[in-house]
Write a protein that holds these residues in place. Structure first.
Motif, PDB file in Angstrom:
ATOM      1  N   UNK A 175      -1.797  20.295  -0.141  1.00 14.27           N
ATOM      2  CA  UNK A 175      -2.007  19.016   0.323  1.00 14.27           C
ATOM      3  C   UNK A 175      -1.189  18.183  -0.366  1.00 14.27           C
ATOM      4  N   UNK A 176      -0.266  17.440  -0.637  1.00 16.42           N
ATOM      5  CA  UNK A 176       0.541  16.977  -1.371  1.00 16.42           C
ATOM      6  C   UNK A 176       1.020  15.391  -0.928  1.00 16.42           C
ATOM      7  N   UNK A 177       0.187  13.969  -1.030  1.00 17.40           N
ATOM      8  CA  UNK A 177      -0.047  13.321  -0.438  1.00 17.40           C
ATOM      9  C   UNK A 177       0.916  11.759  -1.420  1.00 17.40           C
ATOM     10  N   UNK A 178       1.783  11.362  -0.841  1.00 17.68           N
ATOM     11  CA  UNK A 178       2.292  10.447  -2.007  1.00 17.68           C
ATOM     12  C   UNK A 178       1.789   8.914  -0.915  1.00 17.68           C
ATOM     13  N   UNK A 179       1.719   7.878  -2.607  1.00 19.46           N
ATOM     14  CA  UNK A 179       1.408   6.376  -1.615  1.00 19.46           C
ATOM     15  C   UNK A 179       1.530   6.110  -3.122  1.00 19.46           C
ATOM     16  N   UNK A 180       0.832   4.597  -3.620  1.00 16.97           N
ATOM     17  CA  UNK A 180       1.491   3.381  -3.782  1.00 16.97           C
ATOM     18  C   UNK A 180       0.267   3.503  -5.396  1.00 16.97           C
ATOM     19  N   UNK A 181      -0.585   4.905  -5.469  1.00 21.58           N
ATOM     20  CA  UNK A 181      -1.590   5.202  -6.588  1.00 21.58           C
ATOM     21  C   UNK A 181      -2.135   6.484  -5.939  1.00 21.58           C
ATOM     22  N   UNK A 182      -2.282   6.865  -7.610  1.00 18.23           N
ATOM     23  CA  UNK A 182      -2.830   8.326  -7.510  1.00 18.23           C
ATOM     24  C   UNK A 182      -4.476   8.357  -6.212  1.00 18.23           C
ATOM     25  N   UNK A 183      -5.077   7.376  -6.320  1.00 17.36           N
ATOM     26  CA  UNK A 183      -6.713   7.145  -5.499  1.00 17.36           C
ATOM     27  C   UNK A 183      -6.217   7.208  -3.631  1.00 17.36           C
ATOM     28  N   UNK A 184      -5.382   6.204  -3.802  1.00 15.20           N
ATOM     29  CA  UNK A 184      -4.880   6.543  -2.686  1.00 15.20           C
ATOM     30  C   UNK A 184      -3.760   7.912  -1.480  1.00 15.20           C
ATOM     31  N   UNK A 185      -3.180   9.076  -2.547  1.00 13.31           N
ATOM     32  CA  UNK A 185      -2.666   9.411  -2.830  1.00 13.31           C
ATOM     33  C   UNK A 185      -3.721  11.024  -2.418  1.00 13.31           C
ATOM     34  N   UNK A 195      -4.034   0.088  -0.049  1.00 18.00           N
ATOM     35  CA  UNK A 195      -2.786   0.453  -0.343  1.00 18.00           C
ATOM     36  C   UNK A 195      -2.196   0.760   0.893  1.00 18.00           C
ATOM     37  N   UNK A 196      -2.848   2.337   1.319  1.00 18.00           N
ATOM     38  CA  UNK A 196      -2.614   2.369   2.405  1.00 18.00           C
ATOM     39  C   UNK A 196      -2.100   1.592   3.596  1.00 18.00           C
ATOM     40  N   UNK A 197      -3.253   0.529   3.940  1.00 19.80           N
ATOM     41  CA  UNK A 197      -3.742   0.002   4.947  1.00 19.80           C
ATOM     42  C   UNK A 197      -2.286  -0.831   5.381  1.00 19.80           C
ATOM     43  N   UNK A 198      -1.676  -1.815   4.312  1.00 18.25           N
ATOM     44  CA  UNK A 198       0.120  -2.091   3.678  1.00 18.25           C
ATOM     45  C   UNK A 198       0.873  -1.460   3.766  1.00 18.25           C
ATOM     46  N   UNK A 199       0.853  -0.338   4.223  1.00 17.72           N
ATOM     47  CA  UNK A 199       2.027   0.727   3.784  1.00 17.72           C
ATOM     48  C   UNK A 199       1.686   1.411   5.866  1.00 17.72           C
ATOM     49  N   UNK A 200       0.713   1.601   6.300  1.00 18.23           N
ATOM     50  CA  UNK A 200       0.815   1.576   7.397  1.00 18.23           C
ATOM     51  C   UNK A 200       0.625   0.216   8.525  1.00 18.23           C
ATOM     52  N   UNK A 201       0.873  -0.797   8.053  1.00 20.54           N
ATOM     53  CA  UNK A 201       1.183  -2.272   8.718  1.00 20.54           C
ATOM     54  C   UNK A 201       2.534  -1.904   9.052  1.00 20.54           C
ATOM     55  N   UNK A 202       3.012  -2.147   7.689  1.00 16.68           N
ATOM     56  CA  UNK A 202       4.288  -1.916   7.615  1.00 16.68           C
ATOM     57  C   UNK A 202       4.912  -0.855   8.932  1.00 16.68           C
ATOM     58  N   UNK A 203       4.403   0.567   8.265  1.00 23.00           N
ATOM     59  CA  UNK A 203       5.245   1.314   9.457  1.00 23.00           C
ATOM     60  C   UNK A 203       4.282   1.176  10.860  1.00 23.00           C
ATOM     61  N   UNK A 204       3.798   0.549  11.689  1.00 18.97           N
ATOM     62  CA  UNK A 204       3.957  -0.793  12.488  1.00 18.97           C
ATOM     63  C   UNK A 204       4.673  -1.208  13.170  1.00 18.97           C
TER      64      UNK A 204
END
Length: 103
Positions: free
Chosen positions: A81-91, A43-52
């Protein structure tokens, strides 16, 4: 989804405020962006690739700075520290990575 990393700081308020500022610093986000565990999370990898693909000096750092929030709990020495991501594990992974990189 969001997930929280929390740490109790046994220092005066000024020191706690410094920790809060450190947690939101660009150098922390740069280090998080280099971590293999962040890029191995699908999930994070996909979001970070889009950000790149975005324009700007450091698009991944900018993305991370928008997804992570640091909160001082009033009347305590607790920092969240509160993080937002596509699912709880990734956050959770993201919030923990920020906390670990700052300490």
């Amino acid at each position: 989804m969001s997930k929280t990393w929390c740490r109790r700081i046994s220092e005066p308020f000024e020191a706690v405020k410094t920790v809060q500022e450190t947690l939101t610093g660009r150098s922390v986000f740069r280090n998080v962006a280099k971590r293999k565990d962040i890029w191995s999370d699908p999930v994070l990898a996909e979001e970070l690739r889009k950000a790149q693909k975005r324009r700007g000096p450091e698009p991944v750092v900018e993305y991370l700075s928008r997804k992570v929030h640091v909160i001082l709990r009033p009347g305590t020495r607790l920092i969240e520290v509160v993080a937002e991501a596509g699912n709880p594990k990734s956050a959770s992974l993201l919030a923990n990575a920020v906390g670990e990189e700052a300490i």
